[in-house]
Design an enzyme around this catalytic site. Structure first.
Site, mmCIF file in Angstrom:
data_model
loop_
_atom_site.group_PDB
_atom_site.id
_atom_site.type_symbol
_atom_site.label_atom_id
_atom_site.label_comp_id
_atom_site.label_asym_id
_atom_site.label_seq_id
_atom_site.Cartn_x
_atom_site.Cartn_y
_atom_site.Cartn_z
ATOM 1 N N GLU A 1 -27.542 19.201 -15.131
ATOM 2 C CA GLU A 1 -27.602 19.044 -13.697
ATOM 3 C C GLU A 1 -26.889 17.583 -13.338
ATOM 4 O O GLU A 1 -27.271 16.646 -13.965
ATOM 5 C CB GLU A 1 -28.989 18.870 -13.046
ATOM 6 C CG GLU A 1 -29.637 20.239 -13.091
ATOM 7 C CD GLU A 1 -30.937 20.281 -12.659
ATOM 8 O OE1 GLU A 1 -31.304 19.105 -12.107
ATOM 9 O OE2 GLU A 1 -31.885 21.138 -12.856
ATOM 10 N N ASP B 1 -36.179 12.600 -4.122
ATOM 11 C CA ASP B 1 -36.021 11.693 -5.338
ATOM 12 C C ASP B 1 -36.945 10.465 -5.193
ATOM 13 O O ASP B 1 -36.966 9.681 -3.954
ATOM 14 C CB ASP B 1 -34.437 11.401 -5.651
ATOM 15 C CG ASP B 1 -33.637 12.644 -5.642
ATOM 16 O OD1 ASP B 1 -34.010 13.275 -6.976
ATOM 17 O OD2 ASP B 1 -32.842 12.928 -5.255
ATOM 18 N N TYR C 1 -35.837 26.819 -10.202
ATOM 19 C CA TYR C 1 -36.291 25.282 -10.588
ATOM 20 C C TYR C 1 -37.768 25.201 -9.965
ATOM 21 O O TYR C 1 -37.885 24.947 -8.924
ATOM 22 C CB TYR C 1 -35.211 24.550 -10.115
ATOM 23 C CG TYR C 1 -35.346 22.863 -10.277
ATOM 24 C CD1 TYR C 1 -36.812 22.317 -10.755
ATOM 25 C CD2 TYR C 1 -34.364 22.020 -10.577
ATOM 26 C CE1 TYR C 1 -36.767 21.056 -11.113
ATOM 27 C CE2 TYR C 1 -34.507 20.819 -10.976
ATOM 28 C CZ TYR C 1 -35.735 20.192 -11.154
ATOM 29 O OH TYR C 1 -35.992 18.777 -11.482
#
Length: 283
Positions: free
Chosen positions: A54, A65, A180
């Site tokens: 990734e 994040d 994911y």
């Protein structure tokens, strides 16, 4: 809608299943801490044990994040990283490696600014295999997901601990490549996931899809990677690799001789951890 071609991703997960092990998915931020070091890290990942890569597209407001990847984005942007340069990194990687899948991960704003159709065409031409765009929900599939799949790119969706049984089929409807699973509630790299809960969640997702399930967010050590490798098809490690970059920079934030080695060595350790968990997890 035309067929989505995810040949490299499909081939890699099929090979992992044959080997009877989970894969290692490594996340690094493109352009961090500088273009040359970032390219060296990217190019070294497959030999170190990365099965899927990734590649983060830096953005000024990476809301999903944690601090490590936020800082990496800012370092990369300060060093002049752009979407064009990220795609150039993939092209350079593809000149040496035709097999390792690369997924671009990021936010929609840089893609929108670049021009969606131009971005999709350039990504395919560069050798990108899929996209993870964390701020576009399934309700917005017509905006990017469906055009990406038409272009031949996998569109990988996130499922989280708060994705319930009603929501899951919606999330999975147009997902391709792999799913994911975000193993913690919150942002990347800030908490340690519970292997038992993750195992239950992976089983729940697998009841709804035949796609491989990769587990990420919060995996930092070979031991943690091994624990998740027993139930998931792949384990994603990002913040720990990005932290390895940060921890080797000099006082001015520049790369040192240790920077690339630190990331590659950690990937080797993580890959060995996953190999040690070889228990038919991907079967």
């Amino acid at each position: 809608m035309g067929p989505v071609t995810v040949a490299r991703l499909d081939a890699r997960f099929a090979a992992l299943k044959t080997e009877g092990r989970a894969g290692l998915v490594t996340f690094v931020t493109s352009g961090d801490p500088d273009p040359a070091t970032s390219q060296a890290i990217l190019d070294g990942l497959p030999a170190a044990g990365a099965d899927v890569i990734e590649l983060g597209m830096p953005f000024t407001d990476p809301m999903a994040d944690g601090p490590a990847i936020q800082a990496a984005s800012l370092r990369a942007l300060k060093a002049g990283q752009t979407v064009v340069k990220t795609l150039d990194m993939v092209r350079a990687f593809r000149a040496k490696d035709a097999d390792t899948p690369i997924v671009l991960m990021g936010y929609y704003n840089p893609i929108y600014s670049y021009g969606r159709d131009r971005f999709l065409a350039d990504a395919v031409e560069a050798g990108v295999d899929g996209l993870i765009v964390v701020d576009l929900p399934p309700e917005e599939d017509a905006e990017l997901c469906l055009p990406a799949m038409d272009a031949g790119l996998a569109f990988i969706r996130l499922a989280t601990p708060t994705t319930d049984e009603k929501r899951l089929p919606v999330v999975l409807a147009n997902t391709s490549g792999f799913v994911y699973y975000v193993s913690i509630a919150g942002v990347t790299g800030t908490a340690t996931p519970d292997p038992e809960r993750v195992a239950q969640a992976v089983a729940g997702i697998k009841a709804h899809t035949r796609l491989p399930v990769a587990v990420g967010f919060g995996v930092k050590t070979p031991e943690q990677a091994a624990a998740f490798a027993r139930t998931a098809d792949a384990v994603v490690v990002g913040s720990a690799l990005v932290a390895a970059v940060a921890n080797t920079l000099d006082d001015d934030g520049r790369a040192t001789d240790a920077t690339t080695h630190a990331v590659i060595d950690l990937v080797k350790d993580l890959a060995n951890g996953i190999q040690s968990a070889r228990s038919g997890a991907a079967a």
